[in-house]
Write a protein that holds these residues in place. Structure first.
Motif, PDB file in Angstrom:
ATOM      1  N   ILE A  69       0.825  -1.205   0.000  1.00 50.16           N
ATOM      2  CA  ILE A  69       0.000   0.000   0.000  1.00 50.16           C
ATOM      3  C   ILE A  69       0.866   1.265   0.000  1.00 50.16           C
ATOM      4  O   ILE A  69       0.604   2.221  -0.733  1.00 50.16           O
ATOM      5  N   LEU A  70       1.928   1.262   0.792  1.00 52.46           N
ATOM      6  CA  LEU A  70       2.749   2.470   0.958  1.00 52.46           C
ATOM      7  C   LEU A  70       3.747   2.709  -0.164  1.00 52.46           C
ATOM      8  O   LEU A  70       4.136   3.861  -0.396  1.00 52.46           O
ATOM      9  N   ILE A  71       4.172   1.668  -0.853  1.00 53.74           N
ATOM     10  CA  ILE A  71       5.249   1.839  -1.838  1.00 53.74           C
ATOM     11  C   ILE A  71       4.821   2.773  -2.978  1.00 53.74           C
ATOM     12  O   ILE A  71       5.645   3.482  -3.537  1.00 53.74           O
ATOM     13  N   GLY A  72       3.535   2.792  -3.280  1.00 57.04           N
ATOM     14  CA  GLY A  72       3.048   3.702  -4.314  1.00 57.04           C
ATOM     15  C   GLY A  72       3.151   5.165  -3.916  1.00 57.04           C
ATOM     16  O   GLY A  72       3.268   6.037  -4.779  1.00 57.04           O
ATOM     17  N   ALA A  73       3.140   5.446  -2.634  1.00 59.52           N
ATOM     18  CA  ALA A  73       3.202   6.827  -2.147  1.00 59.52           C
ATOM     19  C   ALA A  73       4.625   7.377  -2.106  1.00 59.52           C
ATOM     20  O   ALA A  73       4.805   8.582  -1.923  1.00 59.52           O
ATOM     21  N   PHE A  74       5.610   6.512  -2.269  1.00 62.24           N
ATOM     22  CA  PHE A  74       7.011   6.939  -2.165  1.00 62.24           C
ATOM     23  C   PHE A  74       7.783   6.516  -3.408  1.00 62.24           C
ATOM     24  O   PHE A  74       8.496   5.501  -3.401  1.00 62.24           O
ATOM     25  N   PRO A  75       7.684   7.293  -4.500  1.00 62.01           N
ATOM     26  CA  PRO A  75       8.338   6.906  -5.753  1.00 62.01           C
ATOM     27  C   PRO A  75       9.865   6.802  -5.650  1.00 62.01           C
ATOM     28  O   PRO A  75      10.475   5.976  -6.321  1.00 62.01           O
ATOM     29  N   LYS A  76      10.475   7.614  -4.801  1.00 63.45           N
ATOM     30  CA  LYS A  76      11.932   7.556  -4.662  1.00 63.45           C
ATOM     31  C   LYS A  76      12.349   6.215  -4.031  1.00 63.45           C
ATOM     32  O   LYS A  76      13.324   5.601  -4.465  1.00 63.45           O
ATOM     33  N   ILE A  77      11.617   5.776  -3.017  1.00 67.11           N
ATOM     34  CA  ILE A  77      11.916   4.477  -2.392  1.00 67.11           C
ATOM     35  C   ILE A  77      11.667   3.362  -3.394  1.00 67.11           C
ATOM     36  O   ILE A  77      12.438   2.414  -3.484  1.00 67.11           O
ATOM     37  N   ARG A  78      10.615   3.494  -4.168  1.00 66.52           N
ATOM     38  CA  ARG A  78      10.308   2.497  -5.201  1.00 66.52           C
ATOM     39  C   ARG A  78      11.463   2.396  -6.201  1.00 66.52           C
ATOM     40  O   ARG A  78      11.884   1.304  -6.569  1.00 66.52           O
ATOM     41  N   ALA A  79      11.991   3.538  -6.630  1.00 66.37           N
ATOM     42  CA  ALA A  79      13.115   3.543  -7.578  1.00 66.37           C
ATOM     43  C   ALA A  79      14.361   2.920  -6.950  1.00 66.37           C
ATOM     44  O   ALA A  79      15.073   2.145  -7.605  1.00 66.37           O
TER      45      ALA A  79
END
Length: 191
Positions: A69-79
């Motif tokens: 759920i949270l990974i979509g809210a943090f694009p930098k962490i996703r990258a």
């Protein structure tokens, strides 16, 4: 480490509320940089192997679902996770669930890198949850069993076990390099 001791003390004295606090500790674990291994060991130590595994499993599933759920809210962490995943898995996109089950119990594998891989390889949230439900079984059961074992041993037994694990770690290391992950996954790590 003092904070972990305080959390442990609160959980041990919480009575019937202790399992809820333990699951919540699983949820805050990534933010305070406590390894999954340590939390599951604590679960086995506090609650015993059966209840500790059940509570750890609920905690790990809670972390997996909140991660999705949270990974979509943090694009930098996703990258960053994407780069790390590509570095660790070296572009291999065909890791199956059984291999993920094994990788999940390897202490050097980052919990969220594997969760990210499962997320990217799943076509839906439902599939992600189903895969996570399978691969989260291994750390919940194995790590918690060790925590329960440590609780049952006398101090001398704990020292012997710790010494054995240190020796095993020492002798298992490779002086000439390491086995590439792809070779390990393909079973090409023998002579």
């Amino acid at each position: 480490m003092e904070n972990v001791d305080q959390v442990l003390n609160v959980i041990e004295t919480a009575g019937w509320f202790a399992p809820v606090l333990f699951v919540l500790f699983h949820l805050i674990r990534p933010f305070v940089f406590v390894p999954v291994l340590a939390v599951c060991l604590l679960g086995g130590y506090i609650f015993g192997p059966v209840y500790g595994a059940a509570y750890s499993y609920v905690g790990l599933m809670s972390v997996s679902i909140s991660f999705y759920i949270l990974i979509g809210a943090f694009p930098k962490i996703r990258a960053n996770l994407s780069r790390l995943k590509n570095k660790v898995l070296k572009g291999r996109e065909d890791v199956n669930v059984m291999q993920l089950l094994i990788l999940r119990v390897m202490p050097f594998m980052h919990f969220h890198v594997l969760s990210f891989y499962v997320m990217e390889s799943s076509v839906s949230f439902k599939e992600y949850v189903e895969k996570s439900a399978i691969i989260n079984l291994s750390p919940a059961i194995i790590y918690t069993a060790f925590g329960g074992l440590i609780h049952e041993l006398h101090f001398v037994g704990v020292l012997v076990l710790a010494s054995f694990l240190l020796l095993l770690f020492f002798f298992a290391r490779s002086k000439n390099g390491s086995i590439p992950l792809q070779d390990f996954m393909d079973g090409r790590h023998g002579p």
